[in-house]
Motif scaffolding. Sequence first.
Motif, PDB file in Angstrom:
ATOM      1  N   MET A 101       0.840  -1.194   0.000  1.00 45.15           N
ATOM      2  CA  MET A 101       0.000   0.000   0.000  1.00 45.15           C
ATOM      3  C   MET A 101       0.879   1.250   0.000  1.00 45.15           C
ATOM      4  O   MET A 101       1.811   1.352   0.802  1.00 45.15           O
ATOM      5  CB  MET A 101      -0.908  -0.011   1.242  1.00 45.15           C
ATOM      6  N   TRP A 102       0.617   2.178  -0.884  1.00 51.06           N
ATOM      7  CA  TRP A 102       1.399   3.402  -0.965  1.00 51.06           C
ATOM      8  C   TRP A 102       1.132   4.304   0.238  1.00 51.06           C
ATOM      9  O   TRP A 102       0.090   4.240   0.877  1.00 51.06           O
ATOM     10  CB  TRP A 102       1.112   4.138  -2.261  1.00 51.06           C
ATOM     11  N   ASN A 103       2.106   5.147   0.522  1.00 45.90           N
ATOM     12  CA  ASN A 103       1.983   6.106   1.608  1.00 45.90           C
ATOM     13  C   ASN A 103       1.480   7.442   1.086  1.00 45.90           C
ATOM     14  O   ASN A 103       1.777   7.832  -0.044  1.00 45.90           O
ATOM     15  CB  ASN A 103       3.329   6.297   2.311  1.00 45.90           C
ATOM     16  N   PHE A 104       0.735   8.139   1.918  1.00 42.16           N
ATOM     17  CA  PHE A 104       0.236   9.467   1.589  1.00 42.16           C
ATOM     18  C   PHE A 104       1.338  10.489   1.825  1.00 42.16           C
ATOM     19  O   PHE A 104       1.892  10.580   2.919  1.00 42.16           O
ATOM     20  CB  PHE A 104      -0.981   9.776   2.455  1.00 42.16           C
ATOM     21  N   ASP A 105       1.678  11.245   0.791  1.00 45.54           N
ATOM     22  CA  ASP A 105       2.738  12.241   0.877  1.00 45.54           C
ATOM     23  C   ASP A 105       2.169  13.599   0.490  1.00 45.54           C
ATOM     24  O   ASP A 105       1.838  13.846  -0.669  1.00 45.54           O
ATOM     25  CB  ASP A 105       3.889  11.856  -0.049  1.00 45.54           C
ATOM     26  N   ALA A 106       2.058  14.487   1.476  1.00 43.22           N
ATOM     27  CA  ALA A 106       1.446  15.795   1.225  1.00 43.22           C
ATOM     28  C   ALA A 106       2.233  16.621   0.226  1.00 43.22           C
ATOM     29  O   ALA A 106       1.668  17.467  -0.476  1.00 43.22           O
ATOM     30  CB  ALA A 106       1.304  16.558   2.537  1.00 43.22           C
ATOM     31  N   THR A 107       3.523  16.389   0.137  1.00 34.23           N
ATOM     32  CA  THR A 107       4.356  17.223  -0.742  1.00 34.23           C
ATOM     33  C   THR A 107       4.110  16.955  -2.224  1.00 34.23           C
ATOM     34  O   THR A 107       4.548  17.728  -3.075  1.00 34.23           O
ATOM     35  CB  THR A 107       5.851  17.026  -0.434  1.00 34.23           C
ATOM     36  N   SER A 108       3.405  15.873  -2.534  1.00 32.83           N
ATOM     37  CA  SER A 108       3.079  15.574  -3.932  1.00 32.83           C
ATOM     38  C   SER A 108       1.569  15.421  -4.134  1.00 32.83           C
ATOM     39  O   SER A 108       1.122  14.711  -5.026  1.00 32.83           O
ATOM     40  CB  SER A 108       3.799  14.302  -4.389  1.00 32.83           C
ATOM     41  N   ALA A 156      -2.807  25.268   5.117  1.00 32.73           N
ATOM     42  CA  ALA A 156      -1.741  25.383   6.114  1.00 32.73           C
ATOM     43  C   ALA A 156      -0.486  24.649   5.673  1.00 32.73           C
ATOM     44  O   ALA A 156       0.634  25.030   6.045  1.00 32.73           O
ATOM     45  CB  ALA A 156      -2.220  24.854   7.457  1.00 32.73           C
ATOM     46  N   ALA A 157      -0.657  23.585   4.882  1.00 31.09           N
ATOM     47  CA  ALA A 157       0.470  22.785   4.415  1.00 31.09           C
ATOM     48  C   ALA A 157       0.945  23.190   3.013  1.00 31.09           C
ATOM     49  O   ALA A 157       1.783  22.504   2.425  1.00 31.09           O
ATOM     50  CB  ALA A 157       0.084  21.316   4.415  1.00 31.09           C
ATOM     51  N   ASP A 158       0.397  24.276   2.482  1.00 33.59           N
ATOM     52  CA  ASP A 158       0.729  24.726   1.121  1.00 33.59           C
ATOM     53  C   ASP A 158       0.405  23.674   0.069  1.00 33.59           C
ATOM     54  O   ASP A 158       1.115  23.534  -0.939  1.00 33.59           O
ATOM     55  CB  ASP A 158       2.205  25.138   1.021  1.00 33.59           C
ATOM     56  N   VAL A 159      -0.667  22.937   0.301  1.00 29.67           N
ATOM     57  CA  VAL A 159      -1.165  21.967  -0.676  1.00 29.67           C
ATOM     58  C   VAL A 159      -2.231  22.664  -1.517  1.00 29.67           C
ATOM     59  O   VAL A 159      -3.170  23.254  -0.968  1.00 29.67           O
ATOM     60  CB  VAL A 159      -1.762  20.735   0.031  1.00 29.67           C
ATOM     61  N   GLU A 172      -6.461  10.976   9.520  1.00 24.04           N
ATOM     62  CA  GLU A 172      -5.329  10.450   8.748  1.00 24.04           C
ATOM     63  C   GLU A 172      -4.822  11.469   7.736  1.00 24.04           C
ATOM     64  O   GLU A 172      -3.613  11.673   7.585  1.00 24.04           O
ATOM     65  CB  GLU A 172      -5.740   9.180   8.007  1.00 24.04           C
ATOM     66  N   ILE A 173      -5.761  12.096   7.024  1.00 26.01           N
ATOM     67  CA  ILE A 173      -5.363  13.064   5.998  1.00 26.01           C
ATOM     68  C   ILE A 173      -4.702  14.275   6.636  1.00 26.01           C
ATOM     69  O   ILE A 173      -3.645  14.734   6.188  1.00 26.01           O
ATOM     70  CB  ILE A 173      -6.594  13.479   5.160  1.00 26.01           C
ATOM     71  N   LEU A 174      -5.290  14.779   7.708  1.00 28.36           N
ATOM     72  CA  LEU A 174      -4.731  15.963   8.365  1.00 28.36           C
ATOM     73  C   LEU A 174      -3.372  15.669   8.968  1.00 28.36           C
ATOM     74  O   LEU A 174      -2.476  16.527   8.937  1.00 28.36           O
ATOM     75  CB  LEU A 174      -5.696  16.469   9.441  1.00 28.36           C
ATOM     76  N   GLN A 175      -3.177  14.465   9.480  1.00 29.51           N
ATOM     77  CA  GLN A 175      -1.863  14.099   9.989  1.00 29.51           C
ATOM     78  C   GLN A 175      -0.846  14.065   8.852  1.00 29.51           C
ATOM     79  O   GLN A 175       0.281  14.543   9.000  1.00 29.51           O
ATOM     80  CB  GLN A 175      -1.926  12.727  10.669  1.00 29.51           C
ATOM     81  N   GLY A 176      -1.259  13.505   7.718  1.00 28.78           N
ATOM     82  CA  GLY A 176      -0.373  13.492   6.558  1.00 28.78           C
ATOM     83  C   GLY A 176      -0.026  14.891   6.081  1.00 28.78           C
ATOM     84  O   GLY A 176       1.120  15.169   5.701  1.00 28.78           O
ATOM     85  N   LEU A 177      -1.020  15.784   6.109  1.00 29.19           N
ATOM     86  CA  LEU A 177      -0.764  17.163   5.705  1.00 29.19           C
ATOM     87  C   LEU A 177       0.190  17.838   6.683  1.00 29.19           C
ATOM     88  O   LEU A 177       1.092  18.579   6.290  1.00 29.19           O
ATOM     89  CB  LEU A 177      -2.083  17.946   5.632  1.00 29.19           C
TER      90      LEU A 177
END
Length: 202
Positions: free
Chosen positions: A1-8, A48-51, A192-197
């Motif tokens: 399973m792939w990991n969630f990466d906010a930078t991409s 907040a995460a520049d996403v 989960e999403i907010l933690q990743g962000l």
Amino acid sequence: MWNFDATSSVLLVVDMQRDFVEEGRPMEVPMARKRIPQMRQLVDGARAADVPVIFTQHVLYDAFDVSPLETSNNPRLLTEGMRAGSDGIEIVDGLDSRPTDHYVQKHRYDAFYNTNLELLLNTVRGYRQVDTLVIAGTLTEVCCESTARSAFMRDFKVAFAGESTGALSETAQAATLDAISKYFGRVMDNAEILQGLTDGAR
């Protein structure tokens, strides 16, 4: 399973328009209205995460029938709902959409079909730097699911926001989440999403 990466990643908020959300509107989705606070959490977290935040808008015309098979299923849409130039296509106030966000107008359920979405994804963070779509919005079982499947076919990772999507029924919501989690992506809750962000912003 792939990991969630906010930078991409980007946050894609699907069709949270007044005609889909507000009480008494032609395509009212009560679950989408109820979940505005959860969607707003994701919008605020992404900023907040520049996403980048992208809003889609489903648009129909009075001058001609731009989506004839859609209107054949729902003839009401021949004369009302999501009209170009009307307030019905506007993003609901509760999501704090801004001019600095990005907007994709579409005429089919799939937000990739005949739109600039893929071009935007391939450039908004630099040349082909986006590989993950966080999908929120409405209708879960129609435009959100269609777009998630289309993203998967284009080799984008799909992070489907289970708490921040709204269907016409709990049964439809559950069916889409089951299909996405088995075949097309990861169903993630807001925490989960907010933690990743947050991790991506460090």
